[in-house]
Design a protein around this motif. Structure first.
Motif, PDB file in Angstrom:
ATOM      1  N   ASN A   1      -4.643   3.691   4.128  1.00  0.00           N
ATOM      2  CA  ASN A   1      -5.128   5.036   3.831  1.00  0.00           C
ATOM      3  C   ASN A   1      -6.653   5.046   3.875  1.00  0.00           C
ATOM      4  OD1 ASN A   1      -2.569   6.043   3.396  1.00  0.00           O
ATOM      5  ND2 ASN A   1      -2.591   5.569   1.213  1.00  0.00           N
TER       6      ASN A   1
ATOM      7  N   CYS B   1       2.420   5.117   5.909  1.00  0.00           N
ATOM      8  CA  CYS B   1       0.986   4.812   5.870  1.00  0.00           C
ATOM      9  C   CYS B   1       0.775   3.405   5.335  1.00  0.00           C
ATOM     10  CB  CYS B   1       0.256   5.779   4.939  1.00  0.00           C
ATOM     11  SG  CYS B   1       0.168   7.438   5.593  1.00  0.00           S
ATOM     12  N   VAL B   2       0.169   2.567   6.110  1.00  0.00           N
ATOM     13  CA  VAL B   2      -0.148   1.227   5.630  1.00  0.00           C
ATOM     14  C   VAL B   2      -1.609   1.157   5.208  1.00  0.00           C
ATOM     15  CG1 VAL B   2      -0.174  -1.220   6.224  1.00  0.00           C
ATOM     16  CG2 VAL B   2       1.608   0.279   7.149  1.00  0.00           C
TER      17      VAL B   2
HETATM   18  C1  LIG Z   1      -1.152   5.877   1.243  1.00  0.00           C
HETATM   19  O1  LIG Z   1      -0.988   7.174   0.732  1.00  0.00           O
HETATM   20  C2  LIG Z   1       0.371   7.603   0.674  1.00  0.00           C
HETATM   21  C3  LIG Z   1       0.447   9.033   0.237  1.00  0.00           C
HETATM   22  O2  LIG Z   1      -0.745   9.488  -0.280  1.00  0.00           O
HETATM   23  C4  LIG Z   1       1.170   6.703  -0.241  1.00  0.00           C
HETATM   24  O3  LIG Z   1       2.512   7.099  -0.248  1.00  0.00           O
HETATM   25  C5  LIG Z   1       1.043   5.289   0.279  1.00  0.00           C
HETATM   26  O4  LIG Z   1       1.691   4.403  -0.622  1.00  0.00           O
HETATM   27  C6  LIG Z   1      -0.395   4.876   0.404  1.00  0.00           C
HETATM   28  N1  LIG Z   1      -0.447   3.581   1.046  1.00  0.00           N
HETATM   29  C7  LIG Z   1      -1.218   2.594   0.590  1.00  0.00           C
HETATM   30  C8  LIG Z   1      -1.128   1.299   1.328  1.00  0.00           C
HETATM   31  O5  LIG Z   1      -1.963   2.728  -0.362  1.00  0.00           O
END
Ligand SMILES: *[C@@H]1O[C@H](CO)[C@@H](O)[C@H](O)[C@H]1NC(C)=O
Ligand SMILES: *[C@@H]1O[C@H](CO)[C@@H](O)[C@H](O)[C@H]1NC(C)=O
Ligand SMILES: *[C@@H]1O[C@H](CO)[C@@H](O)[C@H](O)[C@H]1NC(C)=O
Ligand SMILES: *[C@@H]1O[C@H](CO)[C@@H](O)[C@H](O)[C@H]1NC(C)=O
Ligand SMILES: *[C@@H]1O[C@H](CO)[C@@H](O)[C@H](O)[C@H]1NC(C)=O
Ligand SMILES: *[C@@H]1O[C@H](CO)[C@@H](O)[C@H](O)[C@H]1NC(C)=O
Ligand SMILES: *[C@@H]1O[C@H](CO)[C@@H](O)[C@H](O)[C@H]1NC(C)=O
Ligand SMILES: *[C@@H]1O[C@H](CO)[C@@H](O)[C@H](O)[C@H]1NC(C)=O
Ligand SMILES: *[C@@H]1O[C@H](CO)[C@@H](O)[C@H](O)[C@H]1NC(C)=O
Ligand SMILES: *[C@@H]1O[C@H](CO)[C@@H](O)[C@H](O)[C@H]1NC(C)=O
Length: 543
Positions: free
Chosen positions: A236, A233-234
């Motif tokens: 969220n 996930c880049v």
């Molecule tokens: C998005 O969420 C996931 C799991 O909740 C996490 O592992 C990831 O680092 C998050 N990515 C960002 C860019 O915040």
């Protein structure tokens, strides 16, 4: 030519390129054309010729004369090799992609079989069982609940096929990767069916020419998230997403509403703005045209997802838009099928565009002054144009109307104001009449039918929808004398003498309805009673 016209000419040229015909063989090609034609109103936008087809298809001698004169420049410049899918079987039958081996048997399990039924029934040209009721075309989420001692298993569909649309509603950790058109969902619940689903998120399923212009997405359910190769996930997002296409016949006003705006409304409204739109098949003009509506439905800047190489993550994603079950119905919402009604939708339009009139205003104002009812005459630029709009306007004024003559354009917000200020809207059959969605309740729609078998389309596209919007409907079928076809072909020509007979012969019907260019010169004396009737209706409604 307007931008709109150009767009459709180009599409037409592409759809029926030379190669295409070679591949299909003429029989299959014609069959598929007819099929598509009878199913829907696909060819409405196509006012340009089918020159190649015209030369090859054996027609009776009379119709051979129907040489169509519009330019063929788009044909020359825009032809492409791979616009249409290759074989005629694909044109007709949707493939069931999924085989479910399901043990679930509760009544509400999976989609109700109605979802797959073709509900409008009498057109014999349709292949039977085109949308067989098959639980095999669903991925479903299994819910096991215990009630007392009874173990009950219910299935909630994740992906399903309906008569005119396919839709996936995925909850869990959902990852959307635009460049590869892939949606991965890490799920924890049990499910039945194949874990992979291909979907074109556009609500005009069954219409081959439209669906060709829609990007296909792949939905993959991953039950063991730890082992699965999920993309990282880049971005969220904290709100759910709806992914839909702006392909199909977008930028034709009728199709914009019936295929996109209404389905988008019924799918998105319940989120109350807290939803992220992901758009596939980028279409900036469409976005510009409907920015008022989009802003109302989503509080977030939309994302053109096709270009995204970074993975976007959501806790819930809907792929595709809902659409009522009845195959032939247009411009409507089936309230038994949706939490919203057509009057909710029309209120939403009034809110989005700040339209003042929910219903026709009284003709007597508070200070006891009379106002003249307003009539909008929709003009058209190129085909099915009025040759005597001025004379119609004068006749309407004599009867007591205040008259506005205008052509619908891409300025939806501006045109919506004009339409909403009127008590009567009058126009020749065509996409402009879609603007009836902005009319106040109890207003009158007057549809004028050219010669050549427009009856079915007129009814499906505008008459029935108008009733669903609480509008009064009047229709005027022109006589041969009122069509420019008479001047062009002479009284003895088949198309002038008996257009309905022509209409019964399938392919020729297709030609005569949308491809034969005719303008309309209304016989004022013959037409006057319709204007009078419209005037009376407004008097009655506004008392
Ligand atoms: C998005 O969420 C996931 C799991 O909740 C996490 O592992 C990831 O680092 C998050 N990515 C960002 C860019 O915040
Ligand atoms: C045919 O399709 C391919 C890939 O789908 C595309 O790259 C190509 O440009 C298309 N050809 C034409 C002539 O549109
Ligand atoms: C579905 O089942 C039929 C027969 O039961 C089979 O022929 C077909 O290949 C199956 N399709 C898929 C995608 O598994
Ligand atoms: C159906 O039920 C049987 C026995 O209850 C079980 O063995 C089988 O795995 C189930 N199949 C599916 C697809 O759930
Ligand atoms: C089908 O035809 C029958 C009799 O011909 C008619 O009663 C019925 O209303 C028709 N149904 C539709 C959906 O047109
Ligand atoms: C639908 O079912 C009928 C028989 O029930 C069958 O003849 C027909 O081929 C089926 N159509 C499709 C598209 O599966
Ligand atoms: C669904 O698929 C199974 C096996 O894949 C097959 O046996 C069954 O006949 C199919 N059901 C329908 C309604 O097509
Ligand atoms: C799922 O569908 C894909 C094609 O869509 C097929 O290759 C695969 O074999 C199917 N898997 C199962 C378990 O049916
Ligand atoms: C996981 O996916 C990436 C690209 O999405 C690919 O490069 C990599 O080889 C995959 N790894 C495994 C173990 O499948
Ligand atoms: C119809 O009227 C338009 C606009 O006046 C004109 O451009 C077009 O050529 C006319 N078409 C026919 C068939 O008369």
């Amino acid at each position: 030519m307007t931008e709109k016209d150009l767009l459709y000419d180009t599409i037409l040229a592409r759809s029926f390129s030379k190669n295409e015909q070679k591949r299909l063989g003429y029989g299959a090609f014609i069959a598929s054309l007819l099929f598509v034609f009878t199913l829907c109103t696909v060819f409405k936008p196509y006012l340009s010729p089918l020159p190649i087809v015209e030369l090859q298809i054996p027609m009776n001698a009379g119709l051979r004369m129907l040489r169509i004169t519009e330019t063929q420049k788009q044909q020359a410049s825009g032809s492409s090799d791979n616009a249409t899918s290759g074989d005629s079987e694909n044109l007709v039958l949707p493939n069931d992609q999924i085989n479910i081996t399901s043990n679930a048997t509760t009544p509400q399990s999976i989609t109700s079989s109605k979802d797959h039924e073709l509900s409008a029934g009498n057109d014999t040209s349709l292949p039977k069982n085109m949308f067989n009721s098959t639980t095999n075309s669903t991925i479903a989420e299994e819910h096991v609940t215990t009630e007392g001692n009874k173990l009950e298993k219910t299935m909630k569909p994740i992906c399903k096929k309906l008569a005119r649309t396919e839709i996936c509603e995925i909850n869990g950790e959902v990852r959307v990767h635009g460049k590869s058109a892939t949606i991965q969902a890490a799920i924890t619940f049990a499910f039945s069916g194949n874990s992979t689903w291909h979907i074109k998120p556009f609500a005009r399923k069954g219409d081959v020419a439209a669906m060709e212009r829609v990007r296909e997405w792949t939905v993959k359910l991953e039950q063991n998230a730890e082992n699965a190769n999920l993309s990282r996930c880049v971005r969220n997002h904290s709100v759910p997403a709806i992914l839909f296409s702006l392909g199909g016949y977008s930028m034709n006003n009728f199709h914009d509403f019936t295929d996109i705006v209404i389905p988008l409304y019924t799918t998105a409204r319940r989120f109350n703005g807290e939803v992220q739109f992901l758009v596939t098949n980028k279409n900036q003009p469409w976005i510009n045209k409907f920015k008022g509506i989009l802003k109302y439905l989503s509080n977030y800047e939309l994302i053109y997802i096709d270009e995204e190489d970074e993975t976007h993550c959501f806790s819930s994603v809907t792929v595709g838009l809902t659409r009522h079950r009845e195959y032939y119905k247009e411009l409507t919402i089936d309230p038994s099928d949706s939490e919203y009604s057509m009057s909710d939708f029309r209120k939403f339009l009034r809110d989005s565009y700040s339209l003042r009139n929910a219903a026709v205003r009284p003709l007597t104002t508070r200070r006891n002054q009379r106002r003249r009812p307003r009539m909008l005459i929709l003009s058209r630029g190129r085909s099915r144009a009025f040759t005597n709009a001025g004379a119609i306007a004068r006749a309407a004024k004599q009867i007591g109307f205040k008259v506005v003559v205008a052509e619908a354009n891409a300025d939806v917000a501006g045109f919506a104001q004009t339409v909403n200020s009127c008590d009567v809207m009058l126009g020749v059959h065509g996409a402009g009449l879609t603007n009836m969605v902005f009319l106040p309740e109890n207003a009158v729609v007057v549809q004028i039918l050219p010669i050549g078998g427009f009856e079915w389309l007129a009814k499906t596209d505008f008459e029935e929808p108008s009733k669903g919007m609480n509008l009064r409907y009047l229709e005027y079928k022109i006589a041969a004398e009122e069509s420019t076809l008479l001047r062009r072909y002479g009284r003895d020509h088949e198309i002038v003498r008996d257009p309905s007979a022509v209409g019964k012969r399938g392919w020729e019907m297709f030609q005569s309805v949308y491809l034969v260019q005719q303008n309309v010169s209304v016989d004022i004396n013959r037409f006057k009673p319709v204007l009078v009737k419209a005037f009376e209706l407004v008097q009655m409604q506004s008392m």
